[in-house]
Design a protein around this motif. Structure first.
Motif, PDB file in Angstrom:
ATOM      1  N   THR A  45       1.358  -9.806  -6.081  1.00  0.00           N
ATOM      2  CA  THR A  45       1.542  -9.378  -7.465  1.00  0.00           C
ATOM      3  C   THR A  45       0.299  -9.644  -8.308  1.00  0.00           C
ATOM      4  OG1 THR A  45       2.724 -11.474  -7.669  1.00  0.00           O
ATOM      5  CG2 THR A  45       4.063  -9.494  -7.634  1.00  0.00           C
ATOM      6  N   THR A  46      -0.525 -10.617  -7.869  1.00  0.00           N
ATOM      7  CA  THR A  46      -1.765 -10.870  -8.593  1.00  0.00           C
ATOM      8  C   THR A  46      -2.632  -9.613  -8.564  1.00  0.00           C
ATOM      9  OG1 THR A  46      -1.622 -13.049  -7.553  1.00  0.00           O
ATOM     10  CG2 THR A  46      -3.622 -12.586  -8.810  1.00  0.00           C
ATOM     11  N   VAL A  47      -2.797  -9.038  -7.363  1.00  0.00           N
ATOM     12  CA  VAL A  47      -3.625  -7.841  -7.210  1.00  0.00           C
ATOM     13  C   VAL A  47      -2.982  -6.649  -7.903  1.00  0.00           C
ATOM     14  CG1 VAL A  47      -4.570  -6.195  -5.550  1.00  0.00           C
ATOM     15  CG2 VAL A  47      -4.656  -8.647  -5.070  1.00  0.00           C
ATOM     16  N   LEU A  48      -1.686  -6.486  -7.686  1.00  0.00           N
ATOM     17  CA  LEU A  48      -0.993  -5.341  -8.279  1.00  0.00           C
ATOM     18  C   LEU A  48      -1.094  -5.403  -9.805  1.00  0.00           C
ATOM     19  CD1 LEU A  48       0.788  -2.838  -7.794  1.00  0.00           C
ATOM     20  CD2 LEU A  48       2.787  -4.332  -7.907  1.00  0.00           C
ATOM     21  N   GLY A  49      -0.873  -6.594 -10.355  1.00  0.00           N
ATOM     22  CA  GLY A  49      -0.964  -6.769 -11.811  1.00  0.00           C
ATOM     23  C   GLY A  49      -2.356  -6.411 -12.315  1.00  0.00           C
ATOM     24  N   ASP A  50      -3.374  -6.830 -11.565  1.00  0.00           N
ATOM     25  CA  ASP A  50      -4.762  -6.519 -11.891  1.00  0.00           C
ATOM     26  C   ASP A  50      -5.004  -5.026 -11.972  1.00  0.00           C
ATOM     27  OD1 ASP A  50      -5.976  -8.871 -12.277  1.00  0.00           O
ATOM     28  OD2 ASP A  50      -7.329  -8.734 -10.522  1.00  0.00           O
ATOM     29  N   LEU A  51      -4.556  -4.328 -10.902  1.00  0.00           N
ATOM     30  CA  LEU A  51      -4.763  -2.882 -10.842  1.00  0.00           C
ATOM     31  C   LEU A  51      -4.127  -2.218 -12.055  1.00  0.00           C
ATOM     32  CD1 LEU A  51      -4.001  -2.171  -7.058  1.00  0.00           C
ATOM     33  CD2 LEU A  51      -6.232  -2.048  -8.191  1.00  0.00           C
ATOM     34  N   ILE A  52      -2.921  -2.670 -12.377  1.00  0.00           N
ATOM     35  CA  ILE A  52      -2.200  -2.053 -13.488  1.00  0.00           C
ATOM     36  C   ILE A  52      -2.902  -2.346 -14.808  1.00  0.00           C
ATOM     37  CG2 ILE A  52      -0.033  -2.069 -14.805  1.00  0.00           C
ATOM     38  CD1 ILE A  52       1.430  -2.577 -12.145  1.00  0.00           C
ATOM     39  N   SER A  53      -3.320  -3.608 -14.972  1.00  0.00           N
ATOM     40  CA  SER A  53      -3.929  -3.943 -16.270  1.00  0.00           C
ATOM     41  C   SER A  53      -5.302  -3.285 -16.415  1.00  0.00           C
ATOM     42  CB  SER A  53      -4.004  -5.458 -16.462  1.00  0.00           C
ATOM     43  OG  SER A  53      -4.782  -6.024 -15.432  1.00  0.00           O
ATOM     44  N   LYS A  54      -5.942  -2.964 -15.257  1.00  0.00           N
ATOM     45  CA  LYS A  54      -7.220  -2.248 -15.338  1.00  0.00           C
ATOM     46  C   LYS A  54      -7.001  -0.782 -15.682  1.00  0.00           C
ATOM     47  CE  LYS A  54      -9.940  -4.824 -11.967  1.00  0.00           C
ATOM     48  NZ  LYS A  54      -9.837  -4.778 -10.494  1.00  0.00           N
ATOM     49  N   GLY A  55      -5.729  -0.401 -15.756  1.00  0.00           N
ATOM     50  CA  GLY A  55      -5.429   0.973 -16.145  1.00  0.00           C
ATOM     51  C   GLY A  55      -5.453   1.974 -15.000  1.00  0.00           C
ATOM     52  N   ARG A  56      -5.411   1.489 -13.755  1.00  0.00           N
ATOM     53  CA  ARG A  56      -5.362   2.424 -12.628  1.00  0.00           C
ATOM     54  C   ARG A  56      -4.087   3.231 -12.710  1.00  0.00           C
ATOM     55  NH1 ARG A  56      -8.518   1.788  -7.899  1.00  0.00           N
ATOM     56  NH2 ARG A  56      -7.338   3.555  -7.149  1.00  0.00           N
ATOM     57  N   LYS A  57      -4.191   4.520 -12.489  1.00  0.00           N
ATOM     58  CA  LYS A  57      -3.001   5.356 -12.495  1.00  0.00           C
ATOM     59  C   LYS A  57      -2.310   5.224 -11.134  1.00  0.00           C
ATOM     60  CE  LYS A  57      -1.615  10.136 -12.815  1.00  0.00           C
ATOM     61  NZ  LYS A  57      -1.217  10.104 -11.428  1.00  0.00           N
ATOM     62  N   ILE A  58      -1.087   4.717 -11.162  1.00  0.00           N
ATOM     63  CA  ILE A  58      -0.338   4.534  -9.912  1.00  0.00           C
ATOM     64  C   ILE A  58       0.922   5.379  -9.997  1.00  0.00           C
ATOM     65  CG2 ILE A  58       0.880   2.862  -8.456  1.00  0.00           C
ATOM     66  CD1 ILE A  58      -1.012   0.720  -9.612  1.00  0.00           C
ATOM     67  N   ASP A  59       1.182   6.171  -8.951  1.00  0.00           N
ATOM     68  CA  ASP A  59       2.331   7.077  -9.016  1.00  0.00           C
ATOM     69  C   ASP A  59       3.546   6.561  -8.255  1.00  0.00           C
ATOM     70  OD1 ASP A  59       1.019   9.389 -10.452  1.00  0.00           O
ATOM     71  OD2 ASP A  59      -0.371   9.048  -8.777  1.00  0.00           O
ATOM     72  N   LEU A  60       3.292   5.675  -7.300  1.00  0.00           N
ATOM     73  CA  LEU A  60       4.431   5.121  -6.560  1.00  0.00           C
ATOM     74  C   LEU A  60       4.024   3.783  -5.948  1.00  0.00           C
ATOM     75  CD1 LEU A  60       7.353   5.715  -5.306  1.00  0.00           C
ATOM     76  CD2 LEU A  60       6.106   6.324  -3.234  1.00  0.00           C
ATOM     77  N   VAL A  61       4.925   2.821  -6.028  1.00  0.00           N
ATOM     78  CA  VAL A  61       4.711   1.556  -5.324  1.00  0.00           C
ATOM     79  C   VAL A  61       5.806   1.428  -4.278  1.00  0.00           C
ATOM     80  CG1 VAL A  61       4.736  -0.957  -5.526  1.00  0.00           C
ATOM     81  CG2 VAL A  61       3.559   0.422  -7.253  1.00  0.00           C
ATOM     82  N   PHE A  62       5.380   1.087  -3.061  1.00  0.00           N
ATOM     83  CA  PHE A  62       6.341   0.869  -1.980  1.00  0.00           C
ATOM     84  C   PHE A  62       6.168  -0.566  -1.521  1.00  0.00           C
ATOM     85  CE2 PHE A  62       7.393   0.861   2.570  1.00  0.00           C
ATOM     86  CZ  PHE A  62       8.697   1.325   2.500  1.00  0.00           C
ATOM     87  N   ALA A  63       7.226  -1.391  -1.639  1.00  0.00           N
ATOM     88  CA  ALA A  63       7.069  -2.821  -1.358  1.00  0.00           C
ATOM     89  C   ALA A  63       8.116  -3.333  -0.390  1.00  0.00           C
ATOM     90  CB  ALA A  63       7.154  -3.610  -2.661  1.00  0.00           C
ATOM     91  N   VAL A  64       7.651  -4.072   0.624  1.00  0.00           N
ATOM     92  CA  VAL A  64       8.577  -4.715   1.556  1.00  0.00           C
ATOM     93  C   VAL A  64       8.110  -6.141   1.820  1.00  0.00           C
ATOM     94  CG1 VAL A  64       9.748  -4.571   3.769  1.00  0.00           C
ATOM     95  CG2 VAL A  64       8.866  -2.490   2.716  1.00  0.00           C
ATOM     96  N   GLY A  65       9.054  -7.060   1.732  1.00  0.00           N
ATOM     97  CA  GLY A  65       8.708  -8.455   1.984  1.00  0.00           C
ATOM     98  C   GLY A  65       9.890  -9.321   1.594  1.00  0.00           C
TER      99      GLY A  65
END
Ligand code: FAD
Ligand code: FAD
Ligand code: SF4
Ligand code: SF4
Ligand code: FES
Lengths: 477, 280
Positions: free
Chosen positions: B169-189
């Motif tokens: 989530t550290t990386v994912l949060g970073d990507l989002i706060s940097k404004g990367r456009k993300i269309d789908l997240v697929f998560a398993v764990g």
């Protein structure tokens, strides 16, 4: 009768007092609460003959009309009376291929025995117990194989190995068809194995019936979920099956629309019974599948499934087990014998009661169930009196485990993957009553998948009808 | 019987097996699973189809040894047979679609489950970002495989022994706060991981798919053991899932239900460890 015309009471012909069935030897209730061995032990030859001797050999044997597959009851009982047990078994097998099972689980009191003429004044002839006796006798004494017609080189796929599928497969194999059963589970028998507990129907008996089918040449493929690994249409179009019979049952559990249904110690009766019966959780940890039982168990429902879940809970060591049913004792749909056995084993009945909420603690475990009391109003469409909640009658009962046994629905996997297969609003498959054929030519269906949850014998009857339907279709009749 | 054709040890408690199951291999799709039973006394457990080879007729499973059943399976060797192997079960992931940028998040052994789905997303023409996380470097699996199929790859470890020091989530949060456009997240764990991933993406309304690992018995909709609360409705993971809208799942309830048999699982696990000559 002539009694009424006789004016002088002194002349009244003496009537024998009503007789009862020869009692069934049973395991003592206190003993059997602790084990999974069969409760009813079965008649011995003397007891069977004594019971058979009471049969009136009626000219118009009503008993036969009461049996969904019209077992020739009158003749098989006569054969028991003269101690020709093996012939009696073969007589039953002419119309009922699973007598050891039906003798144990048929609701005789609403079928054959309800119509028995002897039963008008007395307890009816114990047809079910006699059927069980001769079937057990035949199994123990190397029953002869039936005549099998020559192989005719045509392939039939039977989906599901419950009573409907087993019966259809057996009948077709005897006619010379090459029959393959596809079963989703790793064991055959359907509800007979995963639902009905060992103490009511020992699994060895089901396995013996299955072995008998295998000797008739039926092949069984396990771990095959049709609709997933292979579709019905692929079986016909690509794998060369001439016809398909769907006997997939009504296996999807219903839950109540009240809050608390997802709590950790709320189980469907299906899950609970499958763990215990199919997966042998009562032998945990020798068997790896666990089952969880609390001290105080509420079982919601009043059918055979509810009785089985309650009696299984007793055996797993629950201190207090209560059936919660919204109608009264009279409407209880379970077999009479199961209700008696449950009572003997200490199961409580809380009738005219319906749950309104299951209460849980922080870790999601049940700590109580709120219920409302009911009264019976006018009969509804099913003819049974409709239960109506009594205002302000709610109370909380102290339970830590809830088992939901309020019925099962058809599993949608096959309808969803078989375009052109017509189903009803409830998801049951629509068939021609006489032939068992569905809206798809060459695809037949029968048993609970057509009727909704019903009985073993009606599923077998449907399997038989479909076997005849398939045979007719493939012979151009 | 289903023969084990190949076995590899990915790390101390994660194993990789290729199993001969031609009929399942012929029709299975990414996101589906099998239910297996190792032997006559065994329990039925669900495992995701981590890969398949239609020509060779094989199915790959990757699993973490967490208790008796997975340890028993892990003790089998090449040439041994698994008694029951049922599938393919569950709904396939809708991977044919082009979403745009897809982030595939795998936690621990979850990465093995993410892999075939991520590969399908990539093949469908999506821009694939992968985030592969574990407690420490030796527990990271599928590193090369994920790298090969991804347009961008990130790795995280809780202890900082490899990649980003922190959680997926550290990386994912970073990507989002940097404004990367993300269309789908697929998560398993692990469930907490999927819960937090969904929390982060919910704020930005990024569509999120999670694969739930509820307790199962039959895997065909017949028992209700796998029921989960999704958007206030009761769903059966095995037939309605195992993938669901991550923003709608009641994770706390799921975690509670996963603990249903804790006591018995501990007994089984202890007996197994003792039978293997080890301490509990
Ligand atoms: C706990 C319990 C107790 C009961 N007690 C009694 C009783 O005392 N007396 C009585 O007469 N009746 C009783 N019944 C009802 C009776 O068992 C059923 O009516 C009867 O078994 C229905 O038979 P069937 O062949 O239609 O289906 P089932 O017995 O349900 O068999 C269906 C089979 O099909 C398989 N299957 C399903 N889907 C697929 C698929 N897609 N691919 C391959 N295989 C599939 C299933 O695994 C199963 O083995 C009881 C039912 C239950 C649940
Ligand atoms: C659809 C699905 C796909 C899965 N895919 C994978 C996979 O690819 N790799 C992998 O390592 N694991 C996977 N799992 C989880 C795996 O099934 C469990 O780890 C396994 O069942 C544990 O069994 P055990 O006896 O070894 O452990 P146990 O000691 O019995 O249990 C450990 C934990 O596993 C869970 N669990 C126990 N029994 C079951 C059961 N019958 N069904 C589901 N969960 C259970 C419980 O939360 C329990 O607390 C998947 C689960 C699901 C539902
Ligand atoms: S099959 Fe059932 S209903 Fe028919 S005679 Fe036998 S016990 Fe009675
Ligand atoms: S109706 Fe009763 S008494 Fe008459 S033949 Fe049948 S079983 Fe015997
Ligand atoms: S596992 Fe039984 S219904 Fe899903």
């Amino acid at each position: 009768m002539s009694d009424r015309s006789n004016k002088a009471p002194a002349k009244k012909r003496e009537r024998k007092p009503p007789t009862k069935k020869v009692p069934m030897p049973e395991q003592d209730p206190l003993e059997r609460r602790k084990n999974f061995d069969e409760v009813a032990l079965g008649y011995d030859a003397e007891q069977a003959v004594a019971e058979a001797e009471k049969c009136l050999q009626c000219r118009n044997p009503k008993c036969i009309d009461g049996c969904p597959v019209e077992v020739n009851i009158k003749e098989f009982i006569e054969l028991v009376r003269v101690r020709r047990f093996m012939e009696a078994a073969l007589k039953i097998k002419e119309t009922n291929s699973l007598p050891a099972i039906c003798g144990r689980v048929c609701p005789q009191e609403t079928q054959c025995e309800q119509s028995c003429i002897y039963g008008i004044r007395n307890e009816p002839i114990a047809i079910g117990r006699l059927e069980r006796f001769v079937a057990d006798y035949a199994r123990a004494h190397d029953e002869p194989m039936p005549e099998i017609l020559d192989r005719i080189g045509r392939k039939i796929a039977v989906i599901g190995s419950g009573p409907a599928g087993l019966t259809c497969a057996g009948d077709l194999a005897r006619l010379g068809y090459d029959v393959t059963i596809f079963e989703a589970f790793h064991k055959p028998g359907g509800v007979l194995v995963y639902g009905i507990p060992e103490f009511r129907l020992p699994k060895d008996i089901v396995m013996a019936e299955v072995e008998y089918l295998e000797r008739l040449g039926v092949e069984i493929k396990y771990d095959y979920v049709i609709g997933k690994i292979r579709t019905v249409l692929e079986l016909i179009d690509e794998d060369g099956y001439d016809a398909v019979f769907l006997g997939t049952g009504a296996g999807a559990p219903n839950f109540m629309r009240i809050s608390g249904m997802n709590l950790v110690t709320v189980f469907s009766a299906n899950e609970f019974l499958t763990r215990v019966n199919l997966m042998k959780a009562y032998e945990f940890p020798e068997y790896d599948t666990p089952v969880r039982i609390g001290n105080s168990v509420a079982v919601i429902g009043g059918g055979n499934v509810a009785m089985d879940a309650a009696r299984t809970s007793v055996r797993l060591g629950a201190d207090e087990v209560t059936i919660i049913y919204r109608r009264s004792m009279e409407e209880l749909p379970a077999r009479l014998e199961e209700v008696h056995h449950a009572e003997e084993e200490g199961v409580h009945f809380r009738l005219l009661t319906s749950p309104t909420e299951v209460l849980g603690n922080e870790s999601g475990e049940v700590i109580g169930m709120q219920c409302i009391e009911m009264e019976l109003g006018e009969p509804d469409e099913s003819g049974r009196r409709r239960p109506i909640p009594i205002p302000d009658s709610e109370s909380t009962i102290n339970v830590d485990t809830v088992i939901v046994a309020i019925g099962n629905s058809p599993n949608p996997i096959i309808p969803q993957t078989t375009p052109g297969l017509d189903v009803t609003y409830w998801g049951t498959i629509i068939v021609n009553e006489e032939t068992g054929m569905t809206s798809l030519p060459g695809v037949f269906a029968g048993g609970d998948i057509v009727t909704g949850a019903a009985t073993v014998i009606s599923a077998m009857g449907a399997g038989k009808r479909a076997a005849r339907g398939i045979h007719k279709l493939l012979n151009g009749e | 019987m289903y023969e084990i054709l190949f076995k590899k040890i990915l790390n101390e408690n994660t194993k990789f097996m290729v199993v001969d199951a031609p009929e399942i291999a012929r029709v299975c799709k990414p996101g589906q699973f099998v239910v297996i039973r190792v032997n006559e006394t065994g329990e039925r457990i669900p495992l995701t189809i981590a890969d398949f080879d239609r020509e060779k007729g094989t199915i790959t499973i990757v699993f973490q040894e967490v208790g008796k059943s997975t340890k028993l399976l892990g003790s089998l060797e090449k040439g041994d047979k698994i008694l029951n192997f049922v599938g393919p079960l569950g709904k396939p992931t809708p991977t044919e679609k082009v979403y745009g940028t897809v982030v595939a998040v795998g936690g621990g052994c979850g990465t093995a489950i993410v892999y075939p789905v991520a590969r399908a997303f990539k093949e469908a023409g999506n821009h694939l970002i992968s985030i592969n996380g574990a407690r420490s470097m030796d527990l990271l699996i599928y590193r090369r495989e994920m790298e090969e199929i991804s347009d961008e790859t990130y790795e995280t470890t809780d202890d900082g022994s490899c990649g980003v020091h922190g959680f997926v989530t550290t990386v994912l949060g970073d990507l989002i706060s940097k404004g990367r456009k993300i269309d789908l997240v697929f998560a398993v764990g692990p469930v907490p991981m999927m819960k937090f991933v969904s929390k982060i993406t919910a704020a930005q309304e990024i569509p999120t798919l999670v694969s739930l690992n509820s307790i199962m018995v039959d895997g065909t909709g017949m028992c209700g053991a796998c029921r989960v609360n999704v958007g206030g409705q009761m769903k059966f993971s095995c037939v309605d899932g195992p993938e669901f809208d991550g923003h709608e799942v009641d994770y706390d309830e799921l975690m509670g239900r996963l603990n249903a048999y804790k006591e018995q699982e501990e007994i089984s696990d202890r007996l197994w460890n003792e039978s293997q000559g080890g301490a509990a």
